[in-house]
Design a protein around this motif. Structure first.
Motif, mmCIF file in Angstrom:
data_model
loop_
_atom_site.group_PDB
_atom_site.id
_atom_site.type_symbol
_atom_site.label_atom_id
_atom_site.label_comp_id
_atom_site.label_asym_id
_atom_site.label_seq_id
_atom_site.Cartn_x
_atom_site.Cartn_y
_atom_site.Cartn_z
ATOM 1 N N ILE A 481 0.851 -1.193 0.000
ATOM 2 C CA ILE A 481 0.000 0.000 0.000
ATOM 3 C C ILE A 481 0.889 1.246 0.000
ATOM 4 O O ILE A 481 1.523 1.569 1.015
ATOM 5 C CB ILE A 481 -0.921 0.016 1.233
ATOM 6 N N PRO A 482 0.998 1.948 -1.128
ATOM 7 C CA PRO A 482 1.861 3.130 -1.182
ATOM 8 C C PRO A 482 1.448 4.189 -0.157
ATOM 9 O O PRO A 482 0.264 4.483 0.020
ATOM 10 C CB PRO A 482 1.658 3.644 -2.612
ATOM 11 N N GLY A 483 2.444 4.744 0.515
ATOM 12 C CA GLY A 483 2.210 5.820 1.472
ATOM 13 C C GLY A 483 1.783 5.384 2.850
ATOM 14 O O GLY A 483 1.790 6.188 3.786
ATOM 15 N N ALA A 484 1.398 4.108 3.008
ATOM 16 C CA ALA A 484 0.992 3.620 4.330
ATOM 17 C C ALA A 484 2.235 3.308 5.152
ATOM 18 O O ALA A 484 3.235 2.803 4.632
ATOM 19 C CB ALA A 484 0.123 2.381 4.198
ATOM 20 N N GLY A 490 0.915 7.942 13.758
ATOM 21 C CA GLY A 490 1.099 9.369 13.522
ATOM 22 C C GLY A 490 0.204 9.894 12.418
ATOM 23 O O GLY A 490 -1.015 9.685 12.419
ATOM 24 N N THR A 491 0.805 10.580 11.456
ATOM 25 C CA THR A 491 0.056 11.169 10.334
ATOM 26 C C THR A 491 0.631 10.638 9.024
ATOM 27 O O THR A 491 1.364 11.337 8.327
ATOM 28 C CB THR A 491 0.146 12.704 10.356
ATOM 29 N N PRO A 492 0.325 9.405 8.684
ATOM 30 C CA PRO A 492 0.894 8.837 7.456
ATOM 31 C C PRO A 492 0.369 9.536 6.209
ATOM 32 O O PRO A 492 -0.708 10.145 6.224
ATOM 33 C CB PRO A 492 0.438 7.382 7.507
ATOM 34 N N ALA A 493 1.130 9.447 5.141
ATOM 35 C CA ALA A 493 0.676 10.013 3.876
ATOM 36 C C ALA A 493 -0.599 9.339 3.403
ATOM 37 O O ALA A 493 -1.431 9.960 2.731
ATOM 38 C CB ALA A 493 1.777 9.869 2.821
ATOM 39 N N PHE A 494 -0.774 8.055 3.777
ATOM 40 C CA PHE A 494 -1.973 7.312 3.392
ATOM 41 C C PHE A 494 -2.359 6.416 4.563
ATOM 42 O O PHE A 494 -1.663 5.450 4.863
ATOM 43 C CB PHE A 494 -1.701 6.470 2.136
ATOM 44 N N ALA A 495 -3.443 6.758 5.248
ATOM 45 C CA ALA A 495 -3.915 5.982 6.404
ATOM 46 C C ALA A 495 -4.835 4.875 5.902
ATOM 47 O O ALA A 495 -6.023 5.085 5.681
ATOM 48 C CB ALA A 495 -4.640 6.881 7.399
ATOM 49 N N ALA A 496 -4.277 3.689 5.735
ATOM 50 C CA ALA A 496 -4.953 2.607 5.017
ATOM 51 C C ALA A 496 -6.097 2.004 5.824
ATOM 52 O O ALA A 496 -5.978 1.765 7.031
ATOM 53 C CB ALA A 496 -3.945 1.524 4.660
ATOM 54 N N ASN A 523 -7.660 9.436 6.388
ATOM 55 C CA ASN A 523 -7.257 10.794 6.762
ATOM 56 C C ASN A 523 -7.561 11.815 5.673
ATOM 57 O O ASN A 523 -7.714 13.002 5.955
ATOM 58 C CB ASN A 523 -5.763 10.841 7.092
ATOM 59 N N HIS A 524 -7.627 11.353 4.424
ATOM 60 C CA HIS A 524 -7.770 12.291 3.309
ATOM 61 C C HIS A 524 -8.988 12.000 2.444
ATOM 62 O O HIS A 524 -9.126 12.586 1.363
ATOM 63 C CB HIS A 524 -6.503 12.272 2.443
#
Length: 554
Positions: A481-484, A490-496, A523-524
């Motif tokens: 999973i990219p960004g996870a 914390g604040t990952p780029a991609f909260a899977a 998150n997004h």
């Protein structure tokens, strides 16, 4: 003999056979073979308190166990009102000096005739929250207990000190039985067997289906139950698994030495600067700028782009030569120049240069440089190393972990080699699990800062080498999973977030494998296709927040 008597005799024979198979570690019974006349979906909670658990029902050596409490509870679990019997029990060791395994089973009213066992994290030492969800689980779907699973877990055979950092107390490692319960996974089967005994007494029946889910240490445990006890679990979810634990520990020890050198540690500001620079260089390589590096294979970032004039540390806007060296050491493979008994020769490193979330300090490496004693601000991975050196390797609580050099361990080499056979769970022969119909869902975030996804890539390739591509695909799905990052810390780029449990149930119980799954970034408020390794999501056209705008590229 009347038909009623014949049925009674047959049922008694089936019950005897089922008990014998359970003791032998065989756990997949059809419903008709396990139900009894007293079968119920409502647990007989009062009758479980102080129940003795015979050693004979546990397939690994123990001295039996006992239920210490059984209490009816009600609560809201992931938005669903649930009544359940919380059963606490101890499984007693063979070595009187070893701690007991403390375990818990939650038995819901309206039981669905299934079990879910949870794995732990770090050094374990506490019982996981049985009301929780599976790793990377869905935010909008009920947790297993709310789905009326009987849920179980243990502390893996030791109790963490109340003053220790959660999951970072390795002091149990001075006892061999406790060490094997944790590192080799023995506590998993002991807990599983004892829980099935409790479930039979609580409901008058054994489960029709059994599942396991865990991440990190629990991810390693998930892979190990599939390999060691291939008939025990029908389906397994393994997320960011620390399967080659010894190998990773050696890399962590090497990085502790590198980062402890004068001026080598990049502080939080420099970590954030490095993150921003990597994103600027590599984010668009997947077709869209979304703060996620999906096409990692095309990302060849060189930290020397941030070099301070003359390589000296002139402030937070650049990296010194020492810091560039440390960043490279973290993100490249570590190879040791000696043999260890597990056969492992390297660890692939942590891909911080490929989109890890550096807006928050490194989970693995913290905000301050390693020292003796190891500061709590030095990061989880380095504290893990210190605990391991003190209690697993030297068994000296005061030993300076920075005095042990993983490149040249000297007198500690034999001990490292011996521990590798316990901690590197690198037997990847899942053929018995696959032949029995078992299904494995494997997941890892590409920005994991504590367990490298490159290591899980290696594990999966090894499985394919043993099973072959076809058999692997029939039994396993692996998703990167990219960004996870590690456990959505914390604040990952991609909260899977993905409903892997429903996908696994459907695969196990109806034969329908996962098809075109979609993962949500909670998150997004965006979605992406969940691509099978080695594929990655490439943007085509349309709304960049919608999975249908992407395709899985090879």
């Amino acid at each position: 003999m009347s038909s009623t008597s014949a049925r009674a005799t047959r049922n008694r024979r089936v019950a005897v056979l089922a008990t014998a198979l359970l003791v032998a570690g065989v756990a997949r019974f059809p419903a008709t073979a396990t139900a009894s006349a007293e079968a119920s979906t409502v647990p007989a909670c009062a009758g479980l308190d102080q129940l003795r658990i015979p050693a004979s029902v546990i397939s690994l050596p123990t001295t039996g166990g006992r239920v210490t409490a059984a209490v009816v509870k009600t609560g809201v679990v992931s938005g669903v009102a649930v009544e359940y019997c919380q059963v606490d029990a101890d499984v007693f060791p063979v070595d009187p000096a070893a701690p007991s395994i403390k375990m818990r089973v939650d038995l819901p009213t309206g039981w669905n005739r299934k079990t879910m066992m949870f794995g732990g994290g770090g050094f374990n030492g506490t019982i996981p929250d049985l009301t929780g969800n599976v790793p990377f689980g869905p935010a909008d779907q009920p947790a297993p207990l709310a789905r009326r699973y009987a849920v179980l877990a243990s502390d893996s055979g030791h109790q963490q000190s109340p003053t220790a950092v959660p999951s970072l107390d390795g002091s149990f490692g001075v006892n061999d039985e406790a060490l094997h319960n944790f590192a080799a996974g023995d506590a998993l089967k002991k807990t599983y067997d004892a829980a099935r005994f409790i479930i039979r007494h609580g409901y008058g029946a054994t489960p029709v289906k059994s599942y396991f889910a865990g991440g990190s240490t629990g991810g390693r445990e998930a892979l190990e139950v599939a390999r060691r006890w291939p008939l025990a679990f029908d389906g397994v979810i393994s997320a960011f698994p620390a399967w080659n634990n010894m190998s990773e520990i050696l890399d962590l020890g090497y990085l502790a030495q590198v980062l402890s050198r004068p001026g080598a540690f990049p502080g939080p500001e420099k970590q954030g600067m490095l993150y921003t620079s990597v994103i600027a260089a590599c984010d668009g390589l997947d077709g869209v700028r979304d703060n996620v590096v999906s096409n990692q294979g095309a990302c060849h970032y060189d930290p020397r782009a941030l070099r301070c004039p003359d390589g000296a540390d002139t402030g937070p806007t650049c990296l010194s030569d020492a810091q560039i060296g440390a960043v490279k050491a973290m993100s490249t493979p570590f190879r040791w120049p000696y043999r260890i008994a597990s056969g492992e020769t390297s660890y692939p490193g942590f891909p911080f240069l490929s989109g890890a979330d550096m807006r928050t300090p490194f989970l693995g490496f913290g905000t301050t440089a390693p020292a003796n004693p190891m500061p709590v601000t030095s990061g989880y991975g380095l504290q893990y190393w210190e605990q391991w050196v003190r209690y697993f390797l030297t068994r000296d609580p005061g030993h300076n972990s920075l005095d042990v050099d993983p490149r040249h361990p000297g007198k500690w080499l034999d001990r490292i080699s011996a521990l590798s056979t316990v901690e590197d769970r690198n037997n990847v022969d899942l053929r018995p699990f696959a032949r029995a119909g078992g299904k494995l869902i494997l997941m890892h975030g590409s920005a994991d800062e504590l367990v490298s996804h490159l290591s899980t890539n290696d594990y999966y390739q090894r499985v394919r080498g043993v099973l072959g591509p076809r058999a692997t695909h029939e039994a396993t799905r692996y998703y990167v999973i990219p960004g996870a990052n590690h456990a959505n810390f914390g604040t990952p780029a991609f909260a899977a977030s993905w409903d892997s449990l429903t996908a696994l149930e459907r695969w196990v119980e109806t034969g329908r494998a996962p098809r075109d799954p979609v993962v949500t970034d909670v998150n997004h408020n965006r979605t992406r296709p969940l691509c099978e390794y080695p594929d990655w999501p490439r943007y085509r056209a349309g709304d960049p927040n919608t999975a249908s705008s992407f395709t899985c590229a090879h």
